[in-house]
Design a protein around this motif. Structure first.
Motif, mmCIF file in Angstrom:
data_model
loop_
_atom_site.group_PDB
_atom_site.id
_atom_site.type_symbol
_atom_site.label_atom_id
_atom_site.label_comp_id
_atom_site.label_asym_id
_atom_site.label_seq_id
_atom_site.Cartn_x
_atom_site.Cartn_y
_atom_site.Cartn_z
ATOM 1 N N ALA A 52 0.913 -1.164 -0.043
ATOM 2 C CA ALA A 52 -0.093 0.081 0.043
ATOM 3 C C ALA A 52 0.789 1.054 0.094
ATOM 4 C CB ALA A 52 -0.897 0.071 1.086
ATOM 5 N N PRO A 53 0.394 2.358 -0.717
ATOM 6 C CA PRO A 53 1.338 3.732 -0.833
ATOM 7 C C PRO A 53 1.288 4.052 0.743
ATOM 8 C CG PRO A 53 -0.858 3.939 -1.758
ATOM 9 C CD PRO A 53 -0.795 2.218 -1.463
ATOM 10 N N SER A 54 2.584 4.693 0.942
ATOM 11 C CA SER A 54 2.636 5.182 2.252
ATOM 12 C C SER A 54 2.017 6.463 2.266
ATOM 13 C CB SER A 54 4.183 5.417 2.679
ATOM 14 O OG SER A 54 4.795 5.948 1.497
ATOM 15 N N LEU A 55 1.517 6.942 3.548
ATOM 16 C CA LEU A 55 1.085 8.453 3.649
ATOM 17 C C LEU A 55 2.216 9.206 4.012
ATOM 18 C CD1 LEU A 55 -1.858 7.415 6.072
ATOM 19 C CD2 LEU A 55 -1.839 7.767 3.514
ATOM 20 N N THR A 64 -3.145 16.922 -0.961
ATOM 21 C CA THR A 64 -1.909 16.262 -1.149
ATOM 22 C C THR A 64 -1.929 14.908 -1.231
ATOM 23 O OG1 THR A 64 -2.131 15.679 1.169
ATOM 24 C CG2 THR A 64 -0.880 18.015 0.644
ATOM 25 N N ALA A 65 -3.438 14.393 -1.395
ATOM 26 C CA ALA A 65 -3.515 12.901 -2.050
ATOM 27 C C ALA A 65 -2.861 12.886 -3.389
ATOM 28 C CB ALA A 65 -4.921 12.608 -1.985
ATOM 29 N N TRP A 66 -2.859 13.810 -4.059
ATOM 30 C CA TRP A 66 -2.535 13.600 -5.462
ATOM 31 C C TRP A 66 -0.928 13.186 -5.499
ATOM 32 C CZ3 TRP A 66 -5.722 12.903 -9.200
ATOM 33 C CH2 TRP A 66 -6.992 13.077 -9.188
ATOM 34 N N SER A 67 -0.227 13.986 -4.712
ATOM 35 C CA SER A 67 1.354 13.561 -4.575
ATOM 36 C C SER A 67 1.470 12.174 -3.957
ATOM 37 C CB SER A 67 2.020 14.782 -3.749
ATOM 38 O OG SER A 67 1.442 14.635 -2.660
ATOM 39 N N THR A 68 0.496 11.829 -3.248
ATOM 40 C CA THR A 68 0.398 10.303 -2.783
ATOM 41 C C THR A 68 0.322 9.335 -3.808
ATOM 42 O OG1 THR A 68 -0.183 11.242 -0.355
ATOM 43 C CG2 THR A 68 -0.256 8.631 -0.819
ATOM 44 N N ALA A 69 -0.583 9.734 -4.658
ATOM 45 C CA ALA A 69 -1.042 8.809 -5.596
ATOM 46 C C ALA A 69 0.120 8.802 -6.795
ATOM 47 C CB ALA A 69 -2.297 9.278 -6.541
#
Length: 143
Positions: A5-8, A134-139
């Motif tokens: 899973a992507p890290s936060l 900032t969810a976009w940078s996580t994605a």
């Protein structure tokens, strides 16, 4: 190798960031509770609907249920779901503008104007408090 899973993004650790997140989460849980109430209210409309409106009332009730889930997901991980914030905000803003344009001559427009307008403001506040964009940078980092 199993997918991870992507890290936060790392938490800032500041007290103000935690307070902002808690306030935003409380707003989103409140919105989810309102959506649960809307599902309950819409269930009666489905039960009372005739053949001409039964499907649209069912669609409406299930849409409220989707928003229960969306609001709770955003409350749980506000910086993980790229695009969900924006879709939810645009949906509620669109309904607010539609109610405004239809005016008082349309059944339910006044209620939609108040309720969806308030939810739009709640979502915008929670989005700003959590920095939901900032969810976009996580994605991007997970891609």
């Amino acid at each position: 190798m199993p997918a991870r899973a992507p890290s936060l993004p790392a938490k800032t650790g500041t007290g103000s960031a935690r307070v902002r997140d808690r306030v935003a989460r409380a707003l989103l849980v409140l919105a989810a509770c309102g959506a649960v109430a809307a599902v309950a209210g819409a269930a009666g409309a489905v039960a009372d609907a005739g053949p001409a409106t039964r499907m649209v009332e069912t669609w409406r009730m299930l849409g409220f249920g989707v928003f229960v889930g969306v609001f709770l997901l955003l409350a749980y991980r506000p910086r993980l779901y790229a695009g969900i914030w924006e879709l939810a905000i645009l949906n509620k803003l669109g309904l607010t503008l539609a109610a405004l344009s239809f005016g008082s001559g349309t059944d339910g427009a006044g209620t939609a104007l108040i309720v969806d307008g308030a939810i739009t403001l709640v979502l915008l506040a929670a989005y700003a408090l959590t920095r939901g964009w900032t969810a976009w940078s996580t994605a991007r980092a997970a891609a």
